[in-house]
Write an enzyme that holds these catalytic residues in place. Structure first.
Site, mmCIF file in Angstrom:
data_model
loop_
_atom_site.group_PDB
_atom_site.id
_atom_site.type_symbol
_atom_site.label_atom_id
_atom_site.label_comp_id
_atom_site.label_asym_id
_atom_site.label_seq_id
_atom_site.Cartn_x
_atom_site.Cartn_y
_atom_site.Cartn_z
ATOM 1 N N ASN A 1 3.146 14.235 17.202
ATOM 2 C CA ASN A 1 3.843 12.834 16.962
ATOM 3 C C ASN A 1 4.408 12.336 18.370
ATOM 4 O O ASN A 1 4.681 13.077 19.166
ATOM 5 C CB ASN A 1 4.523 12.984 16.003
ATOM 6 C CG ASN A 1 5.032 11.734 15.398
ATOM 7 O OD1 ASN A 1 4.393 10.701 14.954
ATOM 8 N ND2 ASN A 1 6.324 11.264 15.353
ATOM 9 N N LYS B 1 8.372 3.269 -1.424
ATOM 10 C CA LYS B 1 7.814 4.670 -1.683
ATOM 11 C C LYS B 1 8.841 5.474 -1.888
ATOM 12 O O LYS B 1 8.953 6.651 -2.577
ATOM 13 C CB LYS B 1 6.619 4.870 -0.773
ATOM 14 C CG LYS B 1 5.534 4.411 -1.038
ATOM 15 C CD LYS B 1 4.568 4.967 0.207
ATOM 16 C CE LYS B 1 3.104 4.378 -0.031
ATOM 17 N NZ LYS B 1 2.300 4.919 0.941
ATOM 18 N N ASP C 1 -1.539 9.947 -1.817
ATOM 19 C CA ASP C 1 -2.067 9.889 -0.418
ATOM 20 C C ASP C 1 -2.528 11.172 -0.114
ATOM 21 O O ASP C 1 -3.360 11.129 0.679
ATOM 22 C CB ASP C 1 -1.036 9.066 0.247
ATOM 23 C CG ASP C 1 -0.758 7.924 0.234
ATOM 24 O OD1 ASP C 1 -1.664 7.000 -0.281
ATOM 25 O OD2 ASP C 1 0.334 7.046 0.559
ATOM 26 N N LEU D 1 -5.671 -4.664 -1.981
ATOM 27 C CA LEU D 1 -7.025 -4.600 -2.454
ATOM 28 C C LEU D 1 -7.161 -3.786 -3.645
ATOM 29 O O LEU D 1 -8.282 -3.634 -4.347
ATOM 30 C CB LEU D 1 -8.011 -3.826 -1.330
ATOM 31 C CG LEU D 1 -8.019 -4.472 0.026
ATOM 32 C CD1 LEU D 1 -8.471 -3.522 1.194
ATOM 33 C CD2 LEU D 1 -8.971 -5.670 -0.122
ATOM 34 N N SER D 2 -5.995 -3.398 -4.183
ATOM 35 C CA SER D 2 -5.982 -2.400 -5.508
ATOM 36 C C SER D 2 -6.260 -3.268 -6.691
ATOM 37 O O SER D 2 -6.995 -2.500 -7.638
ATOM 38 C CB SER D 2 -4.423 -1.872 -5.675
ATOM 39 O OG SER D 2 -4.205 -0.805 -4.615
#
Ligand code: NAP
Length: 265
Positions: A146, A65, A100, A15-16
């Protein structure tokens, strides 16, 4: 014309491009935003190629990343998170950022959520690391829960003042929490929540990193409990806005960029 882009594999669903191009159009910036899909393991090579081709900035998504860190100079936050999602080629070597983390904090601020008190981050993967560092840097006391409890403990050891837990501790932790961030993939394309509905309460602000669907089970439960709800699309928007502002030096036009995003969600 400046060229910006995204590397990921796959990137077809991204969507960027419409979000960033809405910003260029609004501010009359002569630029394009395109997607690139290098083969797995070729993230650092792709960054070097982009530098050679005079690309102005790159976003980076799964699975690159971590590996692009070898081709950039990560700033302090990106180094601590251990992942880069935004690269600025105006420096040599290029600078790596992780937007982020700011995506989480700016999304909460947009909804007038005070970044004070206790935050519970559920999940300790990429999004969980970004959320935990981002919220701790704002001065919040962070608990991390977690499924794999060792990962929560490892991350808590790295984040100032944080404590790690298993998922069984979530109900007790929520009783004292001001902010809850779901940074697991639970709820993505499924009607399931990572936390029990009866542990949610009206003094909470709940950000779900999951943005597909827009209204997750967790956000529905949180809304029913009277909590402030912040959809994952706001995190997506603000990680993009932070990248846009670092690249262009302009204040990003939030409304048109958000409209372009919402139209496609
Ligand atoms: P990741 O690194 O693979 O981490 C996944 C996390 O989810 C881990 O903590 C994992 O726990 C947990 N998990 C997975 N399945 C689970 C289950 N069934 N029950 C409990 N916990 C479970 O993924 P990520 O990159 O952090 O992404 C997480 C989510 O955030 C995804 O939905 C992604 O789309 C979203 N996200 C959104 C944005 C945004 O801008 N809105 C940005 C980044 C990510 P274990 O450690 O035990 O495996």
């Amino acid at each position: 014309m400046d060229v910006y882009g995204l590397i990921g594999n796959p990137v077809g669903h991204s969507l960027s491009p419409p979000m960033h191009e809405a910003g260029y159009e609004e501010l009359d910036i002569d630029a394009r935003y395109v997607t690139f899909e290098p083969p797995q393991g070729e993230g650092a090579t792709a960054v070097e190629a982009a530098e050679t081709l005079d690309v102005a900035g790159l976003n980076v998504t799964i699975p690159f990343k971590q590996e692009v860190m070898a081709a950039v100079d990560p700033d302090d936050l990106a180094r601590r998170i251990g992942a880069v999602n935004t690269i600025d080629f105006s420096t040599s070597p290029p600078t790596g950022y992780n937007t982020d983390a700011v995506g989480v904090t700016r999304a909460l601020e947009h909804h007038d959520v005070p970044l004070a008190g206790r935050a519970l981050v559920v999940g300790a993967g990429g999004a969980g690391r970004a959320a935990a560092f981002g919220l701790a840097d704002e001065g919040m006391t962070v608990d991390i829960a977690n499924r794999t409890v060792e990962t929560a403990h490892e991350l808590a050891d790295e984040v100032d003042g944080a404590t790690g837990h298993g998922l069984d501790a979530v109900p007790d932790l929520l009783a004292d929490a001001d902010v809850l961030v779901n940074a697991t993939s639970v709820g993505m394309k499924e009607d399931r929540s990572p936390v029990p509905a009866d542990a949610l309460h009206g003094d909470l602000a709940v950000l779900d990193a999951v943005y597909d669907p827009i209204e997750t089970r967790l956000l529905r439960d949180a809304g029913a409990a009277g909590a402030t709800t912040v959809a994952g699309s706001w995190m997506l928007l603000y990680q993009g806005i932070e990248a846009f502002e670092r690249w262009t030096g302009e204040v990003a036009p939030v409304e048109p960029m958000n409209a372009a995003l919402q139209e496609r969600l």
